[in-house]
Write an enzyme that holds these catalytic residues in place. Structure first.
Site, mmCIF file in Angstrom:
data_model
loop_
_atom_site.group_PDB
_atom_site.id
_atom_site.type_symbol
_atom_site.label_atom_id
_atom_site.label_comp_id
_atom_site.label_asym_id
_atom_site.label_seq_id
_atom_site.Cartn_x
_atom_site.Cartn_y
_atom_site.Cartn_z
ATOM 1 N N ASP A 54 0.831 -1.214 0.000
ATOM 2 C CA ASP A 54 0.000 0.000 0.000
ATOM 3 C C ASP A 54 0.861 1.259 0.000
ATOM 4 O OD1 ASP A 54 -2.992 -0.398 0.337
ATOM 5 O OD2 ASP A 54 -2.285 -1.750 1.875
ATOM 6 N N GLU A 79 -4.948 7.410 0.908
ATOM 7 C CA GLU A 79 -5.397 6.835 2.169
ATOM 8 C C GLU A 79 -4.259 6.626 3.148
ATOM 9 O OE1 GLU A 79 -7.805 2.850 3.703
ATOM 10 O OE2 GLU A 79 -7.117 2.981 1.632
ATOM 11 N N ASP A 153 -5.928 5.310 -4.204
ATOM 12 C CA ASP A 153 -6.080 4.191 -3.276
ATOM 13 C C ASP A 153 -5.141 3.097 -3.776
ATOM 14 O OD1 ASP A 153 -6.764 2.223 -1.516
ATOM 15 O OD2 ASP A 153 -8.921 2.485 -1.709
ATOM 16 N N ILE A 155 -4.055 0.119 -2.716
ATOM 17 C CA ILE A 155 -4.628 -1.233 -2.762
ATOM 18 C C ILE A 155 -5.983 -1.173 -2.082
ATOM 19 C CG2 ILE A 155 -4.473 -3.619 -1.950
ATOM 20 C CD1 ILE A 155 -1.541 -3.570 -2.327
ATOM 21 N N ASP A 156 -7.026 -1.192 -2.890
ATOM 22 C CA ASP A 156 -8.373 -1.218 -2.345
ATOM 23 C C ASP A 156 -8.760 -2.676 -2.095
ATOM 24 O OD1 ASP A 156 -10.917 0.295 -1.777
ATOM 25 O OD2 ASP A 156 -11.662 -1.179 -3.219
ATOM 26 N N THR A 158 -7.866 -4.258 0.965
ATOM 27 C CA THR A 158 -6.639 -4.786 1.565
ATOM 28 C C THR A 158 -6.872 -6.121 2.257
ATOM 29 O OG1 THR A 158 -5.960 -2.488 1.954
ATOM 30 C CG2 THR A 158 -4.700 -4.196 3.061
ATOM 31 N N ASP A 318 -11.653 6.080 -2.753
ATOM 32 C CA ASP A 318 -12.342 4.899 -3.273
ATOM 33 C C ASP A 318 -13.111 5.189 -4.554
ATOM 34 O OD1 ASP A 318 -11.775 3.049 -1.105
ATOM 35 O OD2 ASP A 318 -13.181 4.197 0.114
#
Length: 396
Positions: A54, A79, A153, A155-156, A158, A318
């Site tokens: 991330d 994020e 984002d 890594i959406d 996670t 997101d």
């Protein structure tokens, strides 16, 4: 400045390479997971994790775009913080160094001295990405750089990335969970209006080679600026922008929806939705899936008519990228509860599109950038109207 869109695609592919590399070796991956602190947590989950993937991906995107477009890196938001704590309790600021050797040395500190793993990641970070995308090469749009800002984002979903379910099956093309629900989201919005301009959704884990067990992925992009509406799902990037009604006719499961009203409409939601929402949507085909980015992607691809979320558990990072793509297709992403309020007052003409430049008044931490009214992502306005009519008895 359509070169920015090309750079976003390249950054997303490099990011996908990092995500796959971090996931490939399970022993390595276990070194990368760190629980988020309370101020960073998504309140919807008891435990919320961030990974080195991330943090590193977010920093790579900032570095690569800033290098190509100096000054833009100051307007890239996301994020994750770029601080990571290793097993010795040392706080390390993750960043891309001037040289591959420097980046490897820094990453080795996060990885508890695992220089082999650090050198592997550093080589990906500093390696160029080659992409052949004729449609992308034809995009032409003049967008002043000083009007743009980005939400990322890295890594959406996670949780799905950490758990790593690899053998899930689809239902009508929709995965309920698994690595296929992991996405990388890079969205650009107008600093003044807050409206989305362009976006890239990268799906790093789509198919896995049965012999090497290595994953390959894919990406989707879209641009919506003034009168220009172009996306990677259009057959001819030079054609006139298709109307929403035309896009609704794409795909075998979409073709009869206009004639049959809500008989063939569909929605993807979270399993955590309230009984009232599930009951209101009982008239349509209902799917459940993980990941806000992935559920939006299901709408982009036409697997579902809408993605609906009634709670305030998604954030600007997101939604910006998928919103831009949907907008380029004639659709959009709106505030669910504001839609209900306007509908109850008879104001159904102007849609409350999500915007990305304004924090929530009085909120702190990540909640400053929450979508407080929930959301509905859609490709077709007529489908949105039909779906929203199902909520006539729901109190906004």
């Amino acid at each position: 400045m359509s070169e920015v869109l090309t750079a976003l695609v390249h950054a997303s592919e490099k990011s996908a390479n990092i995500a796959r590399a971090c996931k490939q070796e399970e022993a390595l991956f276990q070194l990368l997971v760190q629980e988020k602190k309370s101020i960073e947590k998504n309140k919807r989950f008891v435990c919320d994790f961030k990974t080195l993937a991330d943090v590193l991906i977010q920093e790579v995107i900032k570095h690569d775009l800033g290098k190509k477009f100096p000054g833009l890196e100051d307007h890239i938001f996301g994020e994750e913080s770029n601080e990571f704590t290793n097993s010795l309790g040392e706080k390390i600021k993750v960043e891309v160094c001037a040289t591959e050797e420097g980046t490897a040395e820094l990453l080795s500190k996060v990885l508890n001295g695992n220089m082999t793993a650090a050198e592997l990641l550093a080589s990906i970070v500093h390696c160029g990405v080659s992409i052949e995308d004729p449609a992308l090469e034809k995009v032409a749009a003049e967008i002043p750089q000083d009007t743009m800002a980005l939400w990322v984002d890295p890594i959406d979903s996670t949780f799905q990335y950490i758990k790593g379910y690899a053998n899930e099956k689809t239902k009508d093309g929709v995965y309920s969970k698994g690595l296929q629900c992991v996405t990388i989201l890079i969205g650009v919005y107008d600093r003044s209006s807050g409206l989305p301009i362009m976006g890239v959704i990268n799906q790093p884990f789509v198919t896995r080679d049965p012999h090497s067990l290595r994953w390959s992925g894919r990406y989707f992009w879209g641009l919506s600026y003034n009168d220009i509406n172009i996306c990677s799902l259009q057959n001819d990037v030079n054609a006139a922008s298709p109307a929403a009604e035309d896009l609704c006719e794409e795909g075998s499961r979409q073709k009869e929806e206009m004639q049959d009203g809500d008989n063939d409409l569909s929605a993807v939601i979270s399993t955590n939705e309230s009984d009232a929402i599930k009951s209101a949507l009982s008239a349509v085909r209902l799917y459940y899936a993980a990941g806000a980015g992935y559920k939006s992607l299901c709408a982009v691809q036409g697997f579902v008519s809408v993605y609906l979320l009634s709670e305030d558990t998604t954030f600007k990072w997101d939604c910006c990228a998928p919103h831009a793509i949907l907008k380029s297709m004639g659709g959009g992403m709106v505030d669910f509860r504001e839609c209900l309020k306007r509908k109850s007052k008879g104001n159904v003409d102007e849609l409350p599109e999500l915007i990305y430049n304004t924090p929530v008044n009085g909120a702190t931490g990540v909640d400053r950038w929450a979508n407080k009214g929930g959301l509905v992502a859609y490709r077709c306005r007529k489908h949105l109207d039909i779906i929203m009519n199902l909520f006539s008895d729901v109190n906004p």
